[in-house]
Design a protein around this motif. Sequence first.
Motif, short mmCIF file in Angstrom:
data_model
loop_
_atom_site.label_atom_id
_atom_site.label_comp_id
_atom_site.label_asym_id
_atom_site.label_seq_id
_atom_site.Cartn_x
_atom_site.Cartn_y
_atom_site.Cartn_z
N LEU A 153 30.63 -21.49 -31.22
CA LEU A 153 31.74 -21.31 -32.15
C LEU A 153 31.29 -20.55 -33.39
O LEU A 153 31.96 -19.62 -33.84
N LEU A 154 30.14 -20.95 -33.96
CA LEU A 154 29.70 -20.35 -35.21
C LEU A 154 29.14 -18.95 -35.03
O LEU A 154 29.39 -18.06 -35.85
N PHE A 155 28.39 -18.75 -33.95
CA PHE A 155 27.61 -17.52 -33.85
C PHE A 155 28.28 -16.40 -33.07
O PHE A 155 28.09 -15.22 -33.41
N LEU A 156 29.06 -16.70 -32.02
CA LEU A 156 29.56 -15.63 -31.17
C LEU A 156 30.46 -14.64 -31.90
O LEU A 156 30.23 -13.42 -31.81
N PRO A 157 31.49 -15.08 -32.64
CA PRO A 157 32.31 -14.08 -33.35
C PRO A 157 31.50 -13.28 -34.37
O PRO A 157 31.68 -12.07 -34.51
N HIS A 268 38.97 -5.70 -18.25
CA HIS A 268 40.43 -5.74 -18.22
C HIS A 268 41.05 -5.20 -19.52
O HIS A 268 42.22 -5.46 -19.81
N GLY A 269 40.26 -4.45 -20.30
CA GLY A 269 40.78 -3.80 -21.49
C GLY A 269 40.91 -4.69 -22.70
O GLY A 269 41.58 -4.32 -23.67
N ILE A 270 40.28 -5.85 -22.66
CA ILE A 270 40.33 -6.77 -23.80
C ILE A 270 39.13 -6.48 -24.69
O ILE A 270 37.99 -6.48 -24.21
N PRO A 271 39.31 -6.19 -25.97
CA PRO A 271 38.18 -5.85 -26.85
C PRO A 271 37.12 -6.95 -26.89
O PRO A 271 37.43 -8.14 -26.78
N GLU A 272 35.88 -6.53 -27.06
CA GLU A 272 34.76 -7.47 -27.02
C GLU A 272 34.86 -8.52 -28.12
O GLU A 272 34.55 -9.70 -27.90
N VAL A 273 35.30 -8.12 -29.30
CA VAL A 273 35.41 -9.07 -30.41
C VAL A 273 36.46 -10.13 -30.10
O VAL A 273 36.25 -11.32 -30.35
N ARG A 274 37.57 -9.73 -29.51
CA ARG A 274 38.61 -10.71 -29.15
C ARG A 274 38.08 -11.64 -28.04
O ARG A 274 38.36 -12.84 -28.04
N ALA A 276 35.00 -12.51 -27.56
CA ALA A 276 34.09 -13.46 -28.20
C ALA A 276 34.87 -14.54 -28.94
O ALA A 276 34.46 -15.70 -28.99
N GLY A 277 36.02 -14.16 -29.50
CA GLY A 277 36.87 -15.14 -30.16
C GLY A 277 37.41 -16.18 -29.19
O GLY A 277 37.55 -17.36 -29.53
N LEU A 278 37.70 -15.75 -27.95
CA LEU A 278 38.14 -16.70 -26.93
C LEU A 278 37.03 -17.70 -26.61
O LEU A 278 37.29 -18.90 -26.48
N LEU A 279 35.80 -17.21 -26.50
CA LEU A 279 34.69 -18.13 -26.26
C LEU A 279 34.50 -19.07 -27.44
O LEU A 279 34.15 -20.24 -27.27
N ALA A 280 34.73 -18.56 -28.63
CA ALA A 280 34.62 -19.43 -29.81
C ALA A 280 35.70 -20.51 -29.78
O ALA A 280 35.44 -21.67 -30.12
N LEU A 281 36.92 -20.14 -29.38
CA LEU A 281 37.98 -21.12 -29.25
C LEU A 281 37.60 -22.19 -28.23
O LEU A 281 37.82 -23.39 -28.45
N GLY A 326 47.07 -11.15 -16.13
CA GLY A 326 48.43 -11.49 -16.49
C GLY A 326 48.73 -11.31 -17.96
O GLY A 326 48.03 -10.57 -18.67
N PRO A 327 49.76 -11.98 -18.45
CA PRO A 327 50.14 -11.86 -19.87
C PRO A 327 49.07 -12.43 -20.78
O PRO A 327 48.20 -13.20 -20.36
N GLU A 328 49.15 -12.06 -22.05
CA GLU A 328 48.12 -12.44 -23.01
C GLU A 328 47.98 -13.94 -23.17
O GLU A 328 46.88 -14.45 -23.34
N TRP A 329 49.10 -14.68 -23.06
CA TRP A 329 49.04 -16.12 -23.24
C TRP A 329 48.27 -16.80 -22.12
O TRP A 329 47.76 -17.91 -22.28
N GLY A 330 48.17 -16.15 -20.94
CA GLY A 330 47.48 -16.76 -19.81
C GLY A 330 46.01 -17.00 -20.08
O GLY A 330 45.45 -18.05 -19.75
N LEU A 331 45.36 -16.03 -20.72
CA LEU A 331 43.94 -16.17 -21.03
C LEU A 331 43.72 -17.22 -22.11
O LEU A 331 42.74 -17.97 -22.08
N SER A 332 44.64 -17.28 -23.07
CA SER A 332 44.54 -18.32 -24.10
C SER A 332 44.70 -19.71 -23.48
O SER A 332 44.01 -20.65 -23.87
N ALA A 333 45.63 -19.82 -22.51
CA ALA A 333 45.82 -21.10 -21.83
C ALA A 333 44.56 -21.49 -21.07
O ALA A 333 44.15 -22.67 -21.07
#
Length: 434
Positions: A153-157, A268-274, A276-281, A326-333
């Motif tokens: 959480l602290l380091f990846l982003p 899949h065209g998702i930026p690396e920073v975003r 990393a934010g998913l992994l942080a979440l 799929g849609p953006e919310w799918g990866l967040s889920a």
Amino acid sequence: MIITRRNKLHYAWVVAGVTFLTLLVTAGIRSTPGVLIVPIEHEFGWSRATISIAVSVNLLLYGLMGPFAAAFFDKFGVRRTMVTALVLLVIGVCTTTLITRPWHMILIWGVVVGCGAGMTAYSLSATVVSRWFHKSQGTVMGVLTASAATGQLLFLPFLAQLTHHYGWRKATFAIACAALAILPLVLFFMRNQPADKNLLAYGEEPHSNDISPSSASPHRNPFHVAILGLQRGLVSRDFWLLSGSFFICGASTNGLIGTHLIPACVDHGIPEVRAAGLLALMGVLDLIGTTFSGWLSDRYNSRYLLCCYYGLRGLSLMGLPYALAGPEWGLSAFAIFYGLDWIATVPPTVKLTAEAFGRASVGIMFGWIFASHQIGAALSATFAGSVRTYLGDYMFAFLLSGLMCLFAAGLVLRINKKSAAAPGIVPGTEEQAV
């Protein structure tokens, strides 16, 4: 004279705090390859399969060092072993910036960093908990295990931002500085066992029949002690069941998601920073999930807990390819669902290990069980990288990992509560018990 202190903070919490910070930083180091794979691939032109080999060696040694680290804790002390590990990590991470050939990365990141991280693996958590805590062991183990999520959480982003704006070498230097900053805390505050502070373990009564585990004889060869622990495990059915399920745990977490989720998102065209934010979440949620899992393991049957964890993880992994496309919310889920479950398996697995082999042996025996976890992680990292290289995407790797988790959900129910091993025997003293 051993005393108890009821009106002030027990020193066990200081030791747990230093351990948490150490594991947090080493977790940040271990999560770094997820950020580095794509920049290194672009700079040197190496295939993802080639880079994954170095990550696999790192994961493998991270696991295999566990039981030997537990023996080092007895032979040389927890503090000295932790200091040695941190020094190795600082040297290894810094010299990673000098690589120019694939074998450089395998040697430095794979071997040096892998050995350093392995000396502060979950065997450290298990040893600290079994020595310093008589009650609330599951809860404390959950918090220490969650340090891996917190480190991510602290380091990846932060590392992703550094890599994006200043290059991957600056990111590796930053994580090395974090490891260097932990060294003074370990030197000044870490202690090997409660007797060093003239204390009993937290929650232990002066005349308790359940005696806190003590260190093995310092005259014993730590390698011999570790091998004796393995020999003890190989004849135990519970050891094979615990190791087999934990093999699948490693294959579906560190080796697959921890290493390849960010590259899969980039595909899949998702930026690396975003990404990393998913992994942080996921790290935030796993901090909650694993701590809660520790609390549950103090109160409920650990076999049923593990069955639920592996089953839910398998379902989430089988849905990941569709979430990516799929849609953006799918990866967040997926991040929410998977994150709560990521390493929630550790506290109940440690508890089952203690039930099968005794509190005094939990460090070394769980070290070998954790080695199987990292063997699974190493094979999965290489396998997933090869799948991506030769098939063009990660779908087959994600689906297969999900099926393996469903198999593990059934496997853990067969772990027998009554182990044939005599509880309380420290590996290395078996000849005295025979």
